[in-house]
Scaffold this motif. Structure first.
Motif, PDB file in Angstrom:
ATOM      1  N   ARG A 178      -1.530   2.267 -14.496  1.00  0.00           N
ATOM      2  CA  ARG A 178      -2.338   3.442 -14.248  1.00  0.00           C
ATOM      3  C   ARG A 178      -3.495   3.113 -13.314  1.00  0.00           C
ATOM      4  O   ARG A 178      -3.963   3.946 -12.555  1.00  0.00           O
ATOM      5  CB  ARG A 178      -2.864   3.941 -15.589  1.00  0.00           C
ATOM      6  N   GLU A 179      -3.977   1.857 -13.378  1.00  0.00           N
ATOM      7  CA  GLU A 179      -5.161   1.474 -12.617  1.00  0.00           C
ATOM      8  C   GLU A 179      -4.822   1.350 -11.131  1.00  0.00           C
ATOM      9  O   GLU A 179      -4.006   0.514 -10.758  1.00  0.00           O
ATOM     10  CB  GLU A 179      -5.712   0.134 -13.126  1.00  0.00           C
ATOM     11  N   VAL A 180      -5.410   2.182 -10.299  1.00  0.00           N
ATOM     12  CA  VAL A 180      -5.181   2.138  -8.849  1.00  0.00           C
ATOM     13  C   VAL A 180      -6.540   2.142  -8.160  1.00  0.00           C
ATOM     14  O   VAL A 180      -7.459   2.825  -8.609  1.00  0.00           O
ATOM     15  CB  VAL A 180      -4.422   3.388  -8.340  1.00  0.00           C
ATOM     16  N   VAL A 181      -6.638   1.362  -7.085  1.00  0.00           N
ATOM     17  CA  VAL A 181      -7.862   1.420  -6.285  1.00  0.00           C
ATOM     18  C   VAL A 181      -7.653   2.441  -5.185  1.00  0.00           C
ATOM     19  O   VAL A 181      -6.762   2.283  -4.347  1.00  0.00           O
ATOM     20  CB  VAL A 181      -8.203   0.035  -5.695  1.00  0.00           C
ATOM     21  N   ASN A 188     -17.599   1.341   3.402  1.00  0.00           N
ATOM     22  CA  ASN A 188     -17.616   2.150   2.180  1.00  0.00           C
ATOM     23  C   ASN A 188     -16.744   1.512   1.103  1.00  0.00           C
ATOM     24  O   ASN A 188     -17.138   1.390  -0.061  1.00  0.00           O
ATOM     25  CB  ASN A 188     -17.050   3.563   2.444  1.00  0.00           C
ATOM     26  N   ALA A 189     -15.536   1.094   1.523  1.00  0.00           N
ATOM     27  CA  ALA A 189     -14.566   0.561   0.559  1.00  0.00           C
ATOM     28  C   ALA A 189     -15.078  -0.738  -0.059  1.00  0.00           C
ATOM     29  O   ALA A 189     -15.002  -0.939  -1.283  1.00  0.00           O
ATOM     30  CB  ALA A 189     -13.216   0.337   1.240  1.00  0.00           C
ATOM     31  N   ILE A 194      -5.384  -0.550  -0.812  1.00  0.00           N
ATOM     32  CA  ILE A 194      -6.261   0.554  -1.174  1.00  0.00           C
ATOM     33  C   ILE A 194      -5.517   1.825  -0.789  1.00  0.00           C
ATOM     34  O   ILE A 194      -5.040   1.953   0.345  1.00  0.00           O
ATOM     35  CB  ILE A 194      -7.606   0.477  -0.410  1.00  0.00           C
ATOM     36  N   VAL A 195      -5.347   2.721  -1.757  1.00  0.00           N
ATOM     37  CA  VAL A 195      -4.601   3.947  -1.496  1.00  0.00           C
ATOM     38  C   VAL A 195      -5.568   5.019  -1.004  1.00  0.00           C
ATOM     39  O   VAL A 195      -6.577   5.294  -1.655  1.00  0.00           O
ATOM     40  CB  VAL A 195      -3.878   4.426  -2.773  1.00  0.00           C
TER      41      VAL A 195
END
Lengths: 464, 464
Positions: free
Chosen positions: A158-161, A171-172, A189-190
């Motif tokens: 479930r954990e997505v960056v 920013n990222a 990074i999505v």
């Protein structure tokens, strides 16, 4: 080399030459520590082992020593060992863990690993594990369990960056530095739109090597694929292997991001699917080396029963020719050769076809060509073996016409083998049955029946 | 649904329901464009396709249209298509490419992909490709080719991102921003000592989320493994799957870093190894769906010949009982059942054992237990089938003792099947032969010979 208690049948090469598998010496030392109730020695021996190796070790032990080991090992028991264990042993190990150890172990796992763990357990054990989780994790796991068994939704973490699509590299990086709980492993990074739908992704490598002011959009990977949460995990594994994906976002029916699947999970699925095909082709079903005897006997029974049915069918064909057989006993001696050659040639064609279907290399656009090729190859070999066996049959029994009959039957049966080897898997795939499941029995039934019929029938006409 | 030129044998399910494989419509449109010599339409149709899909497409076409497609497609031909092509078609495609297109295509590839490409080509084509490379790449490729076929050294890519072990996150980020040619894909920074030996690695995710002043050493992954350059690629794939590695540094005999292997390459190897095992078990060998007929017939011939030998052996056993057979023709009718059931039960045990050896789940420490379990499971099923077939044999031929003989022979042969199914693969592994290669023939020979011998021998004693 072999110790007295290790009988000589062990394949030394597999053990001694191998850099990865547990070496025999460590296994023996661990067994000694368990027998001697020496917890300190056991922990020292186990410390350098990877959870996957410990799982292998537990799988290879008998139940008694396994439980003693778990007791002695106590609090050190890592959650990942549970993830790595084969289903057949997992329930037993979970039952043997004290509630406190189980809670600790389960809490250390990522949510996708907990889901994987739960899938094959029965109700009370599932409940025990869910209760061990913290509330947030429990909700996540229960949500994943709501996706169908064997779907991408079960497989994903479930954990997505994520990052809004207009962000820059700076920013990222600032966002990630400020985040307290980034996933253990992530590679992309999505980029998401305001409705949280993934629109692309950027590899961490690209982010690292770009200036802070660069917009993430400019660094997007050219090949980007999303995976529907309901997609079958077999198709997911295929996509990863075919398109060399490293990770891919999973989306719900509205295209919104719900999780991510990484290549290591896809690799496990691929490996399991391949194993399944291999075992299914041999009529073994979903079985593992650690299953119990009764379970195994029961699982294999249905396929042996089907085989008995087809063997009786072949016998019924032979029974039609009893008078021919009693006139020429040589036919009884030679007839298994025709059936056996047909069975082998059919299995060759069938295996290529089943594998081709699994890897999507055999499709509608080349099916006819593959069929033509298989039949021609079978015919070529049939001609050669017809000559060889014709001569052998002639010399052996001194009747030239017996050789001719044998040769003709061989040609007929090998052509049939090529046809059946391709058409049976294609037909099964077409009606929606896994070709690995049933092809073998069908193909050898055809080659047995046709083999006996052709040989004994021709013999009846030509020799009597 | 089917067009007139697409016969009905195609498995529609595999094509229409599948999100990934080329859909039938696109394939037909591309064929039409090729036939109509319409380069613009072809390029438009091919543009959205992944190189892996284009490779599949080329594999599924006949040689004539394939060459026309390559001519029309011209300069757009991507190097990755070559990497994705099956060996059997690769030579043909390379021969069809114009030297300029080939040069462009090859230059766009990473060095490990070029190595993979070269491996199966013959001398002149290898030379043509090496000449197309720039000098630096050529040296790298030639160095990789100096490692043994199928070793980690051939599989690895040379480009690795490294950092001295004392660097901080800030040092690493500045270094990467300044680098002009970072690898296309990388997931770890490898920490090296002054002699360029890897001592650990850090995931990019950890680097991203840490402060600039953090020493890289503090972020090291707990599980870190290096791979010797000479290690067999099968073992490399096993390690990636067992230990969930994402990338691992490759070292020479002095422990110095020479390259890196990433999980996507390991996944390809795993998939190929599984395919090989499956095909070997069926006596097919290293074959693909695109091989030519003559090649296929020739490759399969040796195994059919071996099978002929073993079938003749079984016939020789039957021949010993000619007088028994001519006295009771019913025996000829029933004897294939005993052999067939033994063959099937043996194949079940053998497949489990072969797979267990491949996945390292069957080792010296549990071999005896697996053997005991297989034999017991076989015996249990043998008892059940003995009763079933005993009754059938009795009713069919009206002789109770025939049923008894049939039942006894069934029990004997199923026990033998369990024994042979485990001992044959273990024995082959022990003497260093791939158990997938030869087990099938050995096991079915044993069950055929014992099956006929037990049944006809017992019949001779009891019934005559």
């Amino acid at each position: 080399m072999a110790e007295p208690e290790e009988p000589a049948i062990l394949p030394e090469r597999e053990i001694e030459d191998d850099a990865y598998a547990l070496d025999g010496e460590t296994v023996r030392a661990i067994r000694d520590a368990v027998e001697g109730d020496d917890g300190a020695a056991l922990k020292a021996l186990m410390a350098p082992l990877h959870p996957a190796d410990i799982a292998d070790l537990l799988e290879q032990m008998d139940q008694g020593p396994r439980h003693r080991l778990i007791d002695l090992y106590g609090q050190d028991f890592d959650g990942e060992i549970l993830s790595e264990l084969d289903e057949s042993v997992r329930e037993d190990v979970i039952a043997a863990l004290s509630p406190r150890v189980l809670t600790e172990a389960v809490r250390s796992l990522e949510s996708d690993d907990v889901v994987d763990l739960l899938e094959d357990l029965d109700e009370p054990q599932q409940e025990a594990i869910l209760e061990a989780l913290e509330m947030g994790d429990r909700v996540a796991v229960e949500r994943a369990m709501s996706f169908p068994d064997g779907s991408a939704g079960r497989l994903m973490q479930r954990e997505v960056v994520t990052a809004p699509e207009h962000w820059t590299v700076g920013n990222a990086i600032d966002f990630m530095r400020a985040s307290l709980d980034l996933p253990e492993q992530f590679y992309h990074i999505v980029l998401v739109d305001p409705r949280h739908r993934p629109v692309g992704h950027v590899t961490l490598g690209k982010v690292m090597s770009a200036d802070r002011v660069t917009p993430l959009k400019e660094l997007q990977e050219p090949s980007f694929r999303t995976i529907p949460a309901t997609q079958d995990e077999e198709d997911v594994a295929y996509a990863f292997n075919q398109y060399h994906l490293i990770s891919a976002p999973v989306v719900d029916e509205d295209g919104r991001l719900v999780g991510v699947i990484t290549i290591d999970d896809a690799m496990s699925v691929l490996s399991e699917e391949n194993e399944e095909d291999l075992l299914l082709l041999a009529g073994v079903g979903d079985e593992s080396i650690t299953d119990r005897t009764m379970q195994i006997a029961r699982q294999r029974f249905p396929w042996l029963l089907v085989n008995l049915g087809t063997a009786i069918l072949a016998s019924l064909v032979i029974a039609q020719f009893e008078s021919t057989l009693s006139a020429i006993v040589a036919l009884a001696v030679l007839m298994p050769i025709v059936a056996s050659m047909g069975g082998n040639a059919g299995t060759q064609s069938m295996t290529v076809a089943v594998r081709g279907l699994a890897t999507r290399d055999l499709t509608g656009s080349n099916a006819l060509r593959v069929l033509r090729r298989e039949v021609t190859a079978s015919l070529l070999n049939g001609l050669v073996f017809a000559v060889i066996m014709g001569v052998i049959g002639w010399i052996w029994f001194g009747t030239m016409m017996l050789g001719v009959v044998l040769g003709l039957a061989m040609i007929i049966n090998l052509i049939v083998a090529g046809l059946a080897g391709v058409l049976v898997p294609l037909g099964l795939a077409r009606v929606g049955v896994d070709p690995a499941l049933a092809s073998g029995t069908f193909v050898t039934t055809v080659t047995d029946v046709i083999g006996f019929f052709a040989f004994l029938g021709l013999a009846g006409i030509v020799l009597l």
